[in-house]
Motif scaffolding. Structure first.
Motif, PDB file in Angstrom:
ATOM      1  N   SER A   4     -45.689 -46.999   7.097  1.00 37.12           N
ATOM      2  CA  SER A   4     -44.884 -46.163   6.225  1.00 37.12           C
ATOM      3  C   SER A   4     -45.710 -45.421   5.185  1.00 37.12           C
ATOM      4  O   SER A   4     -46.387 -46.045   4.360  1.00 37.12           O
ATOM      5  CB  SER A   4     -43.829 -47.032   5.516  1.00 37.12           C
ATOM      6  N   GLN A  31     -44.149 -43.732   2.869  1.00 34.89           N
ATOM      7  CA  GLN A  31     -43.391 -44.057   1.652  1.00 34.89           C
ATOM      8  C   GLN A  31     -43.958 -45.311   0.995  1.00 34.89           C
ATOM      9  O   GLN A  31     -44.122 -45.371  -0.227  1.00 34.89           O
ATOM     10  CB  GLN A  31     -41.913 -44.291   2.000  1.00 34.89           C
ATOM     11  N   ASP A  69     -42.132 -43.235   9.236  1.00 36.03           N
ATOM     12  CA  ASP A  69     -40.867 -43.164   8.494  1.00 36.03           C
ATOM     13  C   ASP A  69     -39.843 -42.276   9.189  1.00 36.03           C
ATOM     14  O   ASP A  69     -38.671 -42.646   9.316  1.00 36.03           O
ATOM     15  CB  ASP A  69     -41.127 -42.640   7.075  1.00 36.03           C
ATOM     16  N   GLU A  70     -40.281 -41.078   9.639  1.00 37.95           N
ATOM     17  CA  GLU A  70     -39.336 -40.146  10.238  1.00 37.95           C
ATOM     18  C   GLU A  70     -38.836 -40.624  11.598  1.00 37.95           C
ATOM     19  O   GLU A  70     -37.873 -40.064  12.144  1.00 37.95           O
ATOM     20  CB  GLU A  70     -39.965 -38.757  10.381  1.00 37.95           C
ATOM     21  N   GLN A  71     -39.465 -41.659  12.146  1.00 34.93           N
ATOM     22  CA  GLN A  71     -39.039 -42.202  13.441  1.00 34.93           C
ATOM     23  C   GLN A  71     -38.107 -43.401  13.287  1.00 34.93           C
ATOM     24  O   GLN A  71     -37.700 -43.990  14.285  1.00 34.93           O
ATOM     25  CB  GLN A  71     -40.265 -42.607  14.256  1.00 34.93           C
ATOM     26  N   THR A  87     -35.082 -43.862  13.208  1.00 38.44           N
ATOM     27  CA  THR A  87     -33.730 -43.443  13.577  1.00 38.44           C
ATOM     28  C   THR A  87     -33.247 -44.346  14.698  1.00 38.44           C
ATOM     29  O   THR A  87     -34.046 -44.869  15.484  1.00 38.44           O
ATOM     30  CB  THR A  87     -33.710 -41.985  14.056  1.00 38.44           C
ATOM     31  N   ASN A  93     -34.450 -43.353  18.208  1.00 39.53           N
ATOM     32  CA  ASN A  93     -35.824 -43.732  18.543  1.00 39.53           C
ATOM     33  C   ASN A  93     -35.981 -45.240  18.647  1.00 39.53           C
ATOM     34  O   ASN A  93     -36.589 -45.757  19.585  1.00 39.53           O
ATOM     35  CB  ASN A  93     -36.799 -43.175  17.506  1.00 39.53           C
ATOM     36  N   SER A 109     -35.317 -45.744   2.484  1.00 43.52           N
ATOM     37  CA  SER A 109     -34.182 -44.986   1.973  1.00 43.52           C
ATOM     38  C   SER A 109     -32.879 -45.588   2.485  1.00 43.52           C
ATOM     39  O   SER A 109     -32.858 -46.364   3.453  1.00 43.52           O
ATOM     40  CB  SER A 109     -34.286 -43.527   2.413  1.00 43.52           C
ATOM     41  N   GLN A 154     -32.434 -44.685   6.139  1.00 42.41           N
ATOM     42  CA  GLN A 154     -33.252 -45.496   7.039  1.00 42.41           C
ATOM     43  C   GLN A 154     -32.658 -46.889   7.207  1.00 42.41           C
ATOM     44  O   GLN A 154     -32.670 -47.448   8.306  1.00 42.41           O
ATOM     45  CB  GLN A 154     -34.676 -45.582   6.497  1.00 42.41           C
TER      46      GLN A 154
END
Length: 409
Positions: free
Chosen positions: A63, A65, A101-103, A105, A108, A124, A127
């Motif tokens: 991450s 983040q 992080d963007e994965q 979901t 995914n 978040s 997330q």
């Protein structure tokens, strides 16, 4: 010697990336000519066997983040954490991939059976909802220490964002008046005991891992959530070092505090395994074999499609080369794992494979896969398939081997 550098390069290639060859130059550095030739001879053998869709099992969350907001004053500690976590999984022959992080979901994550969140402090709200859905729909979550205690920008929550999934509530960093102060990742200086000494609560765990599992790292104090289907599989111990006596020499039932250390909670169709200690940090500082076995036991509990019976020097990755063709990479990586803070002068004592030792009779277990044909393309050799046990045996792995499997629909 060529083996050290070849192992570094091959370990990158067999994960679908480019080769990373350290400590070697070209051009004027002709003193390394023989070594370069040996290294790239091994790398070039893999040219026809790179790429494809990875065989997915476990996703390890790495991450930004976390790095930027959770470890803002100690970024090296973040990389120690991730390095230790990845090494435990890789050296346990767990099919492991990185997710960012963007994965995080559901679309995914639903491709994987297991999501490993190694002290993923900053998550978040969005997330968290995706992770909840992943578990609710049948996934397995393994999370450690302060995972989800902070939001995506590093603001502390009152409780874990995933508390209902974990089945435990956060009570604070584990504190002990007998210990000095340490710097928490995001909470400043606190009095805390770095000793993670866990007592297995099942006979099967004791038989596999021993009377205790121990490592040094920061840990959280948690309490069980009422109404959750939570099982405590390890508890914290009251054992302490005193004088010349090692605690295991005087192990007794009263050493069990009864406080939860590792829990398993049913959430929807899936389950969440929560570990109160920062085991990734602990393994990086002291790579104890028992800690690796402890994580392997948890990580492999979701029944991976492929397992290997071989010494831990065998590193495994797998890809679908075509719709019905699976490609398994076996790498004989004899490089030891060296703690991050090892002096650069001392590194040379470890990163030197004087003699490559072949590994014989590597057994690949194919869980639920119907294999019509198995072969070794490097050797142009067919392998026997043990249909009764669902296994194939690779006679010998020198520095690398590729296994091709024709899968029945």
């Amino acid at each position: 010697e060529p083996y050290t550098t070849a192992a570094c390069g091959l370990s990158a290639v067999v994960r679908g990336g480019g080769s990373v060859v350290r400590c070697l130059g070209a051009g004027e550095d002709t003193i390394y000519g023989d070594t370069l030739k040996s290294v790239f001879t091994e790398l070039k053998r893999l040219r026809p066997f790179v790429g494809g869709e990875s065989v997915k099992y476990l996703a390890l969350h790495v991450s930004q983040q976390n790095r930027d907001f959770g470890y803002i004053d100690s970024i090296d500690d973040f990389w120690r954490l991730m390095r230790g976590s990845h090494e435990m999984l890789k050296r346990s022959q767990v099919l492991t991939e990185i997710v960012f992080d963007e994965q995080l979901t559901f679309e995914n994550l639903s491709q994987y059976k297991v999501l490993f969140m190694s002290n993923s402090i900053c998550l978040s709200d969005e997330q968290i909802e995706h992770v909840k859905r992943f578990v609710s729909e049948g996934g397995t979550l393994i999370a450690t220490h302060e995972t989800s205690l902070y939001d995506g920008l590093g603001q502390k929550r009152d409780n874990f964002g995933l508390a209902d999934v974990f089945g435990v509530d956060y009570q604070g960093l584990f504190q002990s008046a007998s210990k000095g102060t340490i710097e928490s990742k995001t909470s400043g200086s606190v009095n805390t005991d770095h000793s993670n000494i866990y007592i297995p609560q099942k006979e099967s765990l004791r038989n596999e891992l021993g009377q205790i599992v121990a490592f040094g790292a920061s840990l959280s104090q948690v309490s069980l959530r009422p109404g959750n289907e939570t099982e405590v599989i390890f508890t914290k111990s009251n054992l302490k070092w005193k004088g010349k006596h090692h605690p295991i020499d005087n192990f007794y039932p009263g050493a069990d505090s009864g406080e939860p250390a590792v829990t398993v909670t049913t959430f929807g169709k899936g389950k969440a395994i929560y570990i109160c200690g920062d085991v990734g940090e602990g393994y990086d500082s002291a790579p104890l074999p028992q800690v690796k076995r402890f994580i392997a036991h948890l990580a492999l509990s979701a029944h991976p499609p492929i397992e290997v019976e071989a010494p831990r020097v065998i590193d495994i990755s797998a890809f679908m080369r075509a719709p019905n063709e699976m490609m398994i990479h076996l790498l004989n990586n004899q490089l030891p794992y060296i703690p991050w803070d090892t002096d650069s002068v001392d590194l040379r004592k470890y990163f030197y494979i004087d003699e490559l030792l072949p590994v014989h009779d590597v057994v690949i277990k194919l869980n639920g896969l119907k294999v019509k044909n198995a072969s070794l393309p490097f050797q142009n050799k067919q392998l026997d398939i043990d249909s009764d046990n669902g296994t194939i045996t690779v006679p010998v792995v020198n520095i690398q081997e590729v296994v091709l499997l024709e899968i029945d629909d």
